[in-house]
Structure formats: C-alpha cells, structure tokens
Design a protein around this motif. Structure first.
Motif, PDB file in Angstrom:
ATOM      1  N   ALA A  98       0.860  -1.188   0.000  1.00  0.00           N
ATOM      2  CA  ALA A  98       0.000   0.000   0.000  1.00  0.00           C
ATOM      3  C   ALA A  98       0.891   1.231   0.000  1.00  0.00           C
ATOM      4  N   GLY A  99       1.028   1.840  -1.160  1.00  0.00           N
ATOM      5  CA  GLY A  99       1.855   3.032  -1.289  1.00  0.00           C
ATOM      6  C   GLY A  99       1.053   4.311  -1.217  1.00  0.00           C
ATOM      7  N   PHE A 106      -7.978   0.806   2.978  1.00  0.00           N
ATOM      8  CA  PHE A 106      -8.754  -0.283   2.388  1.00  0.00           C
ATOM      9  C   PHE A 106      -8.301  -1.631   2.946  1.00  0.00           C
ATOM     10  N   LEU A 107      -6.995  -1.859   2.987  1.00  0.00           N
ATOM     11  CA  LEU A 107      -6.473  -3.132   3.479  1.00  0.00           C
ATOM     12  C   LEU A 107      -6.765  -3.320   4.969  1.00  0.00           C
ATOM     13  N   ALA A 108      -6.728  -2.246   5.729  1.00  0.00           N
ATOM     14  CA  ALA A 108      -7.055  -2.333   7.153  1.00  0.00           C
ATOM     15  C   ALA A 108      -8.523  -2.689   7.359  1.00  0.00           C
ATOM     16  N   GLU A 109      -9.383  -2.237   6.457  1.00  0.00           N
ATOM     17  CA  GLU A 109     -10.824  -2.480   6.555  1.00  0.00           C
ATOM     18  C   GLU A 109     -11.267  -3.782   5.882  1.00  0.00           C
ATOM     19  N   VAL A 117      -0.675  -9.001   1.428  1.00  0.00           N
ATOM     20  CA  VAL A 117       0.181  -7.890   1.841  1.00  0.00           C
ATOM     21  C   VAL A 117       1.620  -8.359   2.020  1.00  0.00           C
ATOM     22  N   ARG A 118       2.502  -7.651   1.382  1.00  0.00           N
ATOM     23  CA  ARG A 118       3.926  -7.963   1.485  1.00  0.00           C
ATOM     24  C   ARG A 118       4.424  -7.506   2.845  1.00  0.00           C
ATOM     25  N   THR A 119       5.138  -8.371   3.518  1.00  0.00           N
ATOM     26  CA  THR A 119       5.733  -8.013   4.798  1.00  0.00           C
ATOM     27  C   THR A 119       7.229  -7.863   4.602  1.00  0.00           C
TER      28      THR A 119
END
Length: 124
Positions: A98-99, A106-109, A117-119
């Motif tokens: 998420a840049g 959006f990803l948090a929701e 998601v890349r860690t």
C-alpha cells in the motif's frame, strides 16, 4: 483525473453497478487494468472516472495513488476499483504494497486481503 478518454477498451472486468446519485438510475462500473500506463481505470458507462496507479516489479504490486473525479466521489468507486485490483493481484499471485493512504485504509478495513500484503522492508 484529467478529462478525456484513456486508450484501450472500457470493456474490462466489471466490478458491478453503482448508483449515479439520483433515483434508481444505475450506471455500470467497469474496471480495466491498463498495464502500458501502470494503472487500473474505473469507468462509469464507458466514461473514465477514476484510477489506481501502480508499480509492478518482482512479483510485487505497489499501489501508489488512487483518485476518483470529484463529481463521482462518495459512491464507492475507489473501493470497488481496489477490490478488483486485489482480486487481480490474487489471481496473478502478486504481493501487495500500500503506497497510498487509500489502499492502506482499504487493506485495514478488508482483512480478507491480508494474505496478499507484502511483509518486510519496503522495496527500493
């Protein structure tokens, strides 16, 4: 987003219908990946109304900017566009970064995409 049309056909993958704001009138929302411009473009009835820009490298897609034309804000277009982008990332076995703040929110929701998601450290 600037006015005018983007190259390519708006006949991409449909993300569903969107209310256009008055009554029961609905417009068809279509989301198309335009790799030559590194962006997903959202169309309402063939008119470009939003985009999600990205960088793609080494199996990772970073969404760098998400925008919807001001007159179309508040209709869920960006959310539908990113849902489609995430489905595409999953289908292509890409990891997501998420840049931009919209994609981060959006990803948090939407924890159903947490596996994408890349860690680890950010890309150079």
């Amino acid at each position: 987003m600037t006015s005018g049309t983007e190259p390519g056909s708006p006949a991409g993958t449909s993300a569903g219908e969107q209310r256009t704001g008055s009554g029961d009138t609905k417009a068809q929302l279509t989301v198309t990946d335009t790799p030559e411009k590194s962006r997903y473009i959202a169309y309402l009835d063939g008119t470009p109304v939003g985009l999600a820009a990205y960088r793609l490298a080494d199996g990772v897609i970073e969404y760098t900017h998400t925008i919807v034309d001001e007159e179309f804000e508040g209709r869920g277009i960006a959310t539908d566009m990113i849902h489609q982008a995430m489905a595409d990332a999953r289908a292509r076995n890409l990891k997501v970064v998420a840049g931009c703040s919209f994609v981060e929110h959006f990803l948090a929701e939407n924890p159903e995409y947490s596996d994408l998601v890349r860690t680890g450290p950010a890309a150079p």
